[in-house]
Scaffold this motif. Structure first.
Motif, mmCIF file in Angstrom:
data_model
loop_
_atom_site.group_PDB
_atom_site.id
_atom_site.type_symbol
_atom_site.label_atom_id
_atom_site.label_comp_id
_atom_site.label_asym_id
_atom_site.label_seq_id
_atom_site.Cartn_x
_atom_site.Cartn_y
_atom_site.Cartn_z
ATOM 1 N N TYR A 113 0.839 -1.305 0.010
ATOM 2 C CA TYR A 113 -0.137 0.027 -0.045
ATOM 3 C C TYR A 113 0.730 1.161 -0.073
ATOM 4 O O TYR A 113 0.389 2.222 -0.826
ATOM 5 N N THR A 114 1.968 1.257 0.649
ATOM 6 C CA THR A 114 2.874 2.397 0.693
ATOM 7 C C THR A 114 3.585 2.476 -0.577
ATOM 8 O O THR A 114 3.717 3.755 -0.990
ATOM 9 N N ALA A 117 0.724 3.993 -2.942
ATOM 10 C CA ALA A 117 0.768 5.535 -2.593
ATOM 11 C C ALA A 117 1.830 6.367 -3.245
ATOM 12 O O ALA A 117 1.655 7.318 -3.894
ATOM 13 N N VAL A 212 2.515 7.088 3.594
ATOM 14 C CA VAL A 212 1.196 7.241 2.976
ATOM 15 C C VAL A 212 0.545 8.439 2.863
ATOM 16 O O VAL A 212 0.270 9.230 2.098
ATOM 17 N N TYR A 216 -0.055 11.227 0.224
ATOM 18 C CA TYR A 216 -1.359 11.759 -0.124
ATOM 19 C C TYR A 216 -1.469 13.306 -0.075
ATOM 20 O O TYR A 216 -2.313 14.245 -0.595
ATOM 21 N N ILE A 246 -6.714 1.691 1.573
ATOM 22 C CA ILE A 246 -5.782 1.685 2.592
ATOM 23 C C ILE A 246 -6.398 2.072 3.993
ATOM 24 O O ILE A 246 -5.942 1.586 5.167
#
Length: 311
Positions: A113-114, A117, A212, A216, A246
Motif C-alpha cells: 500500500y505504501t 501511494a 502514505v 497523499y 488503505i
C-alpha cells in the motif's frame, strides 16, 4: 527440577462468545471466502488479459489481488473446518506456519500500500518523469522489496513467539494462532517480549501509514493546483479508491495491535472483517471506480460465458 512436557498441538477454541452459532457463521464466512477468491481472481484475469492495464499501478494492484487471495486462506480453511464440526486441533508446526504466513502476507500488503501511494505520488506530482522513475526494473525491485521486508518482519515475529517454551495449557482462545493469544500460553515471563512485539508490530504499520499520509498530502496539494475541474475530478477519482482501501487495511491493524487493553471478542470481530471482508471489498473498490478495469472485466466475463455478447 520441574518436569515440563512440551506441547505438540494446540486446540483452537474459535471466536469468543459464539457458541451455538457455528452453522450460521459457517455459511456467512464460506460465502465471504468464495466471493474473495472469485473477485480477486477476476481482477487478476482482467489485468493480465488487457495490455492497456500493463502499467505500474495495475502491476501493484495485480500483486495486491494475489495477496488478497492468500491472506484469508491462512486462517479461513481451518476456521471453516472446525465450524463444520471437524477437529479444532492444529499441530505446533501448523500453528507456527499460520502465524508466520499471516504476518508475512499482512506486512507485505502494508508495504505494498505504501508503494502504491508512492506510485500515485509520482504519477500526479511528477507526470513527465513517471515512466522514468517507475520503470519496469523499479517496479520489480519495489514489488520484491515488499515481499522481502514482509518476510523479515514475519520471521522475526514468529521466532520471537515460538522460541518460548509451551508446556502447559494448549487451548488457544481464538480462531487462529496469533501473537497475543500465543504469548498467554507460554511457560515463561513474556512481558519483555510483549513490549518488543508491540513496538515491532506497531512501529511498522505506523511508519508505512505516515509515508502514505505524506504521499497523499503532496498529491492533494498538487491536485488543488490543477486549473481544470475535469482534471481535478480525474485525479481525485484515481486516488479515492486507493485511499479507501488503505483506510480499510490500517484501521483494523490499529484497533487490534495498538490498543493498550485488548478485548478478545472485539479483536476477533475486527480481525475477521480484516481477513474476510476487506479482501472482498478491494476488487469492488478498484473495479467500480475504474472504467478501464470495468471494461476489461466485461471482456473476461464475456469470454467465460457469464455475460451476453452485447455487453
Amino acid at each position: 527440577m520441574k518436569n515440563l512436557s512440551v506441547v505438540s498441538e494446540f486446540i483452537l477454541l474459535g471466536i469468543p462468545h459464539t457458541e451455538g452459532l457455528e452453522t450460521m457463521l459457517l455459511v456467512l464466512f464460506l460465502s465471504f471466502y468464495i466471493f474473495t477468491l472469485m473477485g480477486n481472481l477476476l481482477i487478476l484475469l482482467a489485468i493480465v488479459s488487457s495490455t492497456r492495464l500493463h502499467t505500474p499501478m495495475y502491476f501493484f494492484l495485480c500483486k495486491l489481488s494475489a495477496f488478497d487471495i492468500f491472506f484469508p486462506s491462512v486462517s479461513s480453511p481451518k476456521m471453516l473446518c472446525y465450524l463444520s464440526g471437524n477437529s479444532r486441533a492444529i499441530s505446533y508446526a501448523g500453528c507456527a506456519s499460520q502465524l508466520f504466513f499471516y504476518h508475512f502476507l499482512g506486512c507485505t500488503e502494508c508495504f505494498l500500500y505504501t508503494v502504491m501511494a508512492y506510485d500515485r505520488f509520482v504519477a500526479i506530482c511528477h507526470p513527465l518523469r513517471y515512466t522514468v522513475i517507475m520503470s519496469h526494473r523499479a517496479c520489480i525491485i519495489l514489488a520484491m522489496g515488499t515481499s522481502f521486508f514482509g518476510c523479515i518482519q514475519a520471521t522475526f515475529l514468529t521466532t520471537l513467539t515460538f522460541q518460548l517454551p509451551y508446556c502447559g495449557p494448549n487451548e488457544v482462545d481464538y480462531y487462529f494462532c496469533d501473537i497475543p493469544v500465543m504469548l498467554k500460553l507460554a511457560c515463561a515471563d513474556t512481558s519483555a517480549l510483549e513490549m518488543v512485539g508491540f513496538i515491532s508490530v506497531g512501529l511498522m504499520p505506523l511508519s508505512c501509514f505516515f509515508l502514505v499520509l505524506t504521499s497523499y498530502s503532496r498529491i492533494v496539494f498538487s491536485i488543488l493546483q490543477i486549473h481544470s475541474a475535469k482534471g481535478r475530478r480525474h485525479a481525485f477519482s484515481t486516488c479515492s479508491a486507493h485511499l479507501t482501501a488503505i483506510l480499510l487495511f490500517y484501521v483494523p491493524v490499529v484497533l487490534i495491535y495498538l490498543r493498550p487493553t485488548p478485548s478478545p471478542w472485539l479483536d476477533a470481530t475486527v480481525q475477521i472483517l480484516n481477513n474476510l471482508v476487506t479482501p472482498v471489498l478491494n476488487p469492488l473498490i478498484y473495479s467500480l471506480r475504474n472504467k478501464e478495469v470495468k471494461s476489461s472485466l466485461r471482456r473476461v466475463l464475456h469470454q467465460l460465458g457469464f455475460l451476453p455478447e452485447q455487453l
